[in-house]
Design a protein around this motif. Structure first.
Motif, PDB file in Angstrom:
ATOM      1  N   GLU A  68       0.828  -1.211   0.000  1.00  0.00           N
ATOM      2  CA  GLU A  68       0.000   0.000   0.000  1.00  0.00           C
ATOM      3  C   GLU A  68       0.861   1.259   0.000  1.00  0.00           C
ATOM      4  OE1 GLU A  68      -4.035   1.669   2.094  1.00  0.00           O
ATOM      5  OE2 GLU A  68      -2.797   0.256   3.219  1.00  0.00           O
ATOM      6  N   ALA A  69       1.911   1.252   0.813  1.00  0.00           N
ATOM      7  CA  ALA A  69       2.793   2.426   0.881  1.00  0.00           C
ATOM      8  C   ALA A  69       3.465   2.686  -0.470  1.00  0.00           C
ATOM      9  CB  ALA A  69       3.844   2.224   1.966  1.00  0.00           C
ATOM     10  N   LEU A  70       3.917   1.624  -1.118  1.00  0.00           N
ATOM     11  CA  LEU A  70       4.584   1.774  -2.411  1.00  0.00           C
ATOM     12  C   LEU A  70       3.610   2.252  -3.487  1.00  0.00           C
ATOM     13  CD1 LEU A  70       6.780  -1.430  -2.212  1.00  0.00           C
ATOM     14  CD2 LEU A  70       7.667   0.902  -2.394  1.00  0.00           C
ATOM     15  N   TYR A  71       2.409   1.685  -3.505  1.00  0.00           N
ATOM     16  CA  TYR A  71       1.421   2.107  -4.504  1.00  0.00           C
ATOM     17  C   TYR A  71       0.973   3.546  -4.272  1.00  0.00           C
ATOM     18  CZ  TYR A  71       0.912  -2.645  -6.331  1.00  0.00           C
ATOM     19  OH  TYR A  71       1.141  -3.867  -6.926  1.00  0.00           O
ATOM     20  N   GLN A  72       0.836   3.941  -3.018  1.00  0.00           N
ATOM     21  CA  GLN A  72       0.452   5.323  -2.740  1.00  0.00           C
ATOM     22  C   GLN A  72       1.545   6.288  -3.208  1.00  0.00           C
ATOM     23  OE1 GLN A  72      -2.328   6.521  -1.964  1.00  0.00           O
ATOM     24  NE2 GLN A  72      -3.491   5.174  -0.613  1.00  0.00           N
ATOM     25  N   GLU A  73       2.793   5.897  -2.999  1.00  0.00           N
ATOM     26  CA  GLU A  73       3.893   6.752  -3.453  1.00  0.00           C
ATOM     27  C   GLU A  73       3.900   6.850  -4.978  1.00  0.00           C
ATOM     28  OE1 GLU A  73       8.768   7.228  -3.293  1.00  0.00           O
ATOM     29  OE2 GLU A  73       7.799   5.631  -2.115  1.00  0.00           O
ATOM     30  N   SER A  74       3.745   5.705  -5.643  1.00  0.00           N
ATOM     31  CA  SER A  74       3.714   5.712  -7.100  1.00  0.00           C
ATOM     32  C   SER A  74       2.522   6.521  -7.609  1.00  0.00           C
ATOM     33  CB  SER A  74       3.629   4.275  -7.623  1.00  0.00           C
ATOM     34  OG  SER A  74       3.547   4.250  -9.026  1.00  0.00           O
ATOM     35  N   LEU A  75       1.364   6.361  -6.975  1.00  0.00           N
ATOM     36  CA  LEU A  75       0.160   7.090  -7.374  1.00  0.00           C
ATOM     37  C   LEU A  75       0.376   8.593  -7.295  1.00  0.00           C
ATOM     38  CD1 LEU A  75      -2.881   7.165  -8.080  1.00  0.00           C
ATOM     39  CD2 LEU A  75      -3.350   6.996  -5.622  1.00  0.00           C
ATOM     40  N   GLY A  76       0.992   9.043  -6.207  1.00  0.00           N
ATOM     41  CA  GLY A  76       1.242  10.476  -6.054  1.00  0.00           C
ATOM     42  C   GLY A  76       2.149  11.018  -7.137  1.00  0.00           C
ATOM     43  N   ARG A  77       3.180  10.273  -7.469  1.00  0.00           N
ATOM     44  CA  ARG A  77       4.113  10.712  -8.517  1.00  0.00           C
ATOM     45  C   ARG A  77       3.424  10.749  -9.886  1.00  0.00           C
ATOM     46  NH1 ARG A  77       9.947   9.340  -7.718  1.00  0.00           N
ATOM     47  NH2 ARG A  77      10.352   9.122  -5.492  1.00  0.00           N
ATOM     48  N   LEU A  78       2.629   9.725 -10.174  1.00  0.00           N
ATOM     49  CA  LEU A  78       1.968   9.656 -11.476  1.00  0.00           C
ATOM     50  C   LEU A  78       0.896  10.739 -11.606  1.00  0.00           C
ATOM     51  CD1 LEU A  78       1.725   5.784 -11.770  1.00  0.00           C
ATOM     52  CD2 LEU A  78       3.154   7.288 -13.154  1.00  0.00           C
ATOM     53  N   ARG A  79       0.206  11.021 -10.526  1.00  0.00           N
ATOM     54  CA  ARG A  79      -0.777  12.104 -10.557  1.00  0.00           C
ATOM     55  C   ARG A  79      -0.091  13.441 -10.813  1.00  0.00           C
ATOM     56  NH1 ARG A  79      -4.951  10.202  -5.784  1.00  0.00           N
ATOM     57  NH2 ARG A  79      -6.652   9.549  -7.196  1.00  0.00           N
ATOM     58  N   GLN A  80       1.018  13.642 -10.137  1.00  0.00           N
ATOM     59  CA  GLN A  80       1.756  14.888 -10.316  1.00  0.00           C
ATOM     60  C   GLN A  80       2.264  14.999 -11.754  1.00  0.00           C
ATOM     61  OE1 GLN A  80       4.863  15.449  -7.458  1.00  0.00           O
ATOM     62  NE2 GLN A  80       5.141  17.604  -7.941  1.00  0.00           N
ATOM     63  N   GLY A  81       2.614  13.854 -12.356  1.00  0.00           N
ATOM     64  CA  GLY A  81       3.104  13.865 -13.726  1.00  0.00           C
ATOM     65  C   GLY A  81       2.000  13.834 -14.765  1.00  0.00           C
ATOM     66  N   GLY A  82       0.746  13.730 -14.329  1.00  0.00           N
ATOM     67  CA  GLY A  82      -0.373  13.733 -15.263  1.00  0.00           C
ATOM     68  C   GLY A  82      -0.488  12.473 -16.095  1.00  0.00           C
ATOM     69  N   VAL A  83      -0.021  11.344 -15.571  1.00  0.00           N
ATOM     70  CA  VAL A  83      -0.061  10.082 -16.319  1.00  0.00           C
ATOM     71  C   VAL A  83      -1.373   9.380 -15.994  1.00  0.00           C
ATOM     72  CG1 VAL A  83       1.152   7.943 -16.857  1.00  0.00           C
ATOM     73  CG2 VAL A  83       2.445   9.951 -16.121  1.00  0.00           C
ATOM     74  N   THR A  84      -2.411   9.681 -16.770  1.00  0.00           N
ATOM     75  CA  THR A  84      -3.771   9.242 -16.447  1.00  0.00           C
ATOM     76  C   THR A  84      -3.895   7.727 -16.357  1.00  0.00           C
ATOM     77  OG1 THR A  84      -4.637  11.181 -17.585  1.00  0.00           O
ATOM     78  CG2 THR A  84      -6.186   9.402 -17.141  1.00  0.00           C
ATOM     79  N   GLU A  85      -3.391   7.012 -17.352  1.00  0.00           N
ATOM     80  CA  GLU A  85      -3.532   5.556 -17.327  1.00  0.00           C
ATOM     81  C   GLU A  85      -2.728   4.948 -16.177  1.00  0.00           C
ATOM     82  OE1 GLU A  85      -3.312   1.724 -20.351  1.00  0.00           O
ATOM     83  OE2 GLU A  85      -3.410   3.765 -21.126  1.00  0.00           O
ATOM     84  N   GLY A  86      -1.608   5.548 -15.849  1.00  0.00           N
ATOM     85  CA  GLY A  86      -0.836   5.073 -14.712  1.00  0.00           C
ATOM     86  C   GLY A  86      -1.595   5.258 -13.408  1.00  0.00           C
ATOM     87  N   VAL A  87      -2.274   6.383 -13.275  1.00  0.00           N
ATOM     88  CA  VAL A  87      -3.092   6.629 -12.080  1.00  0.00           C
ATOM     89  C   VAL A  87      -4.174   5.566 -11.969  1.00  0.00           C
ATOM     90  CG1 VAL A  87      -4.807   8.208 -11.077  1.00  0.00           C
ATOM     91  CG2 VAL A  87      -2.644   9.105 -11.971  1.00  0.00           C
ATOM     92  N   SER A  88      -4.820   5.271 -13.087  1.00  0.00           N
ATOM     93  CA  SER A  88      -5.864   4.241 -13.101  1.00  0.00           C
ATOM     94  C   SER A  88      -5.308   2.896 -12.644  1.00  0.00           C
ATOM     95  CB  SER A  88      -6.439   4.124 -14.518  1.00  0.00           C
ATOM     96  OG  SER A  88      -7.334   3.037 -14.608  1.00  0.00           O
ATOM     97  N   GLY A  89      -4.114   2.559 -13.107  1.00  0.00           N
ATOM     98  CA  GLY A  89      -3.502   1.291 -12.725  1.00  0.00           C
ATOM     99  C   GLY A  89      -3.175   1.212 -11.248  1.00  0.00           C
ATOM    100  N   GLU A  90      -2.687   2.315 -10.677  1.00  0.00           N
ATOM    101  CA  GLU A  90      -2.337   2.297  -9.250  1.00  0.00           C
ATOM    102  C   GLU A  90      -3.585   2.226  -8.376  1.00  0.00           C
ATOM    103  OE1 GLU A  90       1.391   2.157  -8.586  1.00  0.00           O
ATOM    104  OE2 GLU A  90       0.501   1.483 -10.451  1.00  0.00           O
ATOM    105  N   LEU A  91      -4.670   2.866  -8.810  1.00  0.00           N
ATOM    106  CA  LEU A  91      -5.932   2.756  -8.074  1.00  0.00           C
ATOM    107  C   LEU A  91      -6.398   1.299  -8.048  1.00  0.00           C
ATOM    108  CD1 LEU A  91      -7.749   5.916  -9.464  1.00  0.00           C
ATOM    109  CD2 LEU A  91      -7.010   5.576  -7.094  1.00  0.00           C
ATOM    110  N   HIS A  92      -6.246   0.637  -9.186  1.00  0.00           N
ATOM    111  CA  HIS A  92      -6.602  -0.789  -9.243  1.00  0.00           C
ATOM    112  C   HIS A  92      -5.758  -1.591  -8.255  1.00  0.00           C
ATOM    113  CE1 HIS A  92      -7.518  -4.739 -10.870  1.00  0.00           C
ATOM    114  NE2 HIS A  92      -6.217  -4.956 -10.958  1.00  0.00           N
ATOM    115  N   GLN A  93      -4.466  -1.321  -8.222  1.00  0.00           N
ATOM    116  CA  GLN A  93      -3.586  -2.073  -7.325  1.00  0.00           C
ATOM    117  C   GLN A  93      -3.908  -1.796  -5.857  1.00  0.00           C
ATOM    118  OE1 GLN A  93      -2.797  -4.134  -9.830  1.00  0.00           O
ATOM    119  NE2 GLN A  93      -0.920  -4.478  -8.667  1.00  0.00           N
ATOM    120  N   LEU A  94      -4.277  -0.568  -5.549  1.00  0.00           N
ATOM    121  CA  LEU A  94      -4.689  -0.268  -4.176  1.00  0.00           C
ATOM    122  C   LEU A  94      -5.968  -1.029  -3.833  1.00  0.00           C
ATOM    123  CD1 LEU A  94      -3.847   3.527  -4.083  1.00  0.00           C
ATOM    124  CD2 LEU A  94      -2.867   1.781  -2.588  1.00  0.00           C
TER     125      LEU A  94
END
Length: 290
Positions: A68-94
């Motif tokens: 959870e900690a790793l996915y939350q960190e990745s999610l924050g970075r991808l959101r900041q970078g505007g990577v929409t599909e990446g954000v969707s993937g991290e939400l799925h993993q959470l």
């Protein structure tokens, strides 16, 4: 050759391959090194991908807090970078992490948000499978089998190959639905799901996630269907909308003008209190309107 960028890229790719093969002993050090290198090179988005694969390894180890900690960190970075599909993937993993710890409500919310932002058909396979698994464990056996069947049909078209931990989770959770329906009932629902149009499969998945993610209502509550009053024509339009038809296609079926159909769809969105056609279809299934 002294090319730090390509070295980091190669390390990340190799780490991903090894993680996919569940060779964690070699994958994890490579992914950790790649994340550090990308950060040092000033590319936090690529570092996020390495962190995400580290989260996958933690999930496979059933180390929920670390995943959870790793996915939350990745999610924050991808959101900041505007990577929409990446954000969707991290939400799925959470959602996968939440499901692993038995938090059905949180898992359903994560899955629904992720599913609504799905990009590729390959990604859709994993999201439908996760929804089917959660539905099976949550007591919605027939819907689970249908959604899993729909996922299998899409998987066949894209040549999707499951990782071993994915397959193990699928077999484990699908067994709940099979036990509830019996072998014949499960196979029938699975076959029906395989025949579903993709849009309808997504609608059914979102509908069951809405049910799984909602708090239990008191028995004295008025049924939700009584709060939505549709005209006979709106019911006709809604039924075709749920099949994934466009406004012109619906107009042709009902012998009406596209402008009239647009008006009916706008009315449906307002009455169902949703913002788009997919959400309207999901609400219709959830409320028993179709």
């Amino acid at each position: 050759l002294g090319d730090a960028w390509r070295a980091a890229d190669a390390r990340l790719a190799l780490g991903q391959i090894l993680e996919y093969q569940t060779d964690y002993e070699r994958a994890i050090p490579l992914l950790e090194a790649a994340a550090r290198e990308w950060d040092a090179l000033g590319d936090p988005v690529r570092a996020a991908w390495a962190i995400s694969f580290l989260g996958q390894a933690a999930l496979d180890y059933e180390d929920g807090p670390r995943a959870e900690a790793l996915y939350q960190e990745s999610l924050g970075r991808l959101r900041q970078g505007g990577v929409t599909e990446g954000v969707s993937g991290e939400l799925h993993q959470l959602g996968e992490v939440a499901a692993m710890r038995g938090d059905t409500t949180a898992a359903a919310a994560y899955y629904a948000e992720s599913l609504d932002g799905t990009g590729s058909r390959e990604n859709l396979v994993g999201k439908l499978v996760a929804t089917g698994r959660l539905a099976a464990v949550g007591g919605h056996a027939e819907t689970a089998a249908r959604v899993l069947g729909a996922a299998e049909a899409i998987a066949d078209t894209v040549g999707y190959v499951r990782r071993r931990p994915e397959q193990e989770r699928l077999v484990r959770d699908a067994a709940h639905a099979r036990a509830s329906l019996g072998d014949a009932g499960f196979e029938a629902a699975w076959a029906a799901g395989k025949a579903l149009p993709t849009e309808q499969a997504v609608v059914e998945a979102l509908a069951v996630l809405a049910v799984l993610g909602a708090p239990a209502a008191p028995s004295t509550t008025t049924p939700a269907t009584e709060s939505v009053s549709l005209s006979p024509r709106e019911q006709d339009v809604l039924a075709l909308l749920c099949q994934g038809l466009t406004d012109p296609q619906i107009a042709e079926r009902l012998f009406l003008s596209p402008r009239t159909i647009e008006s009916h769809v706008a009315s449906l969105l307002r009455k169902l209190d949703v913002g788009n056609r997919r959400a309207a279809a999901a609400a219709a299934v959830r409320l028993g309107l179709v």
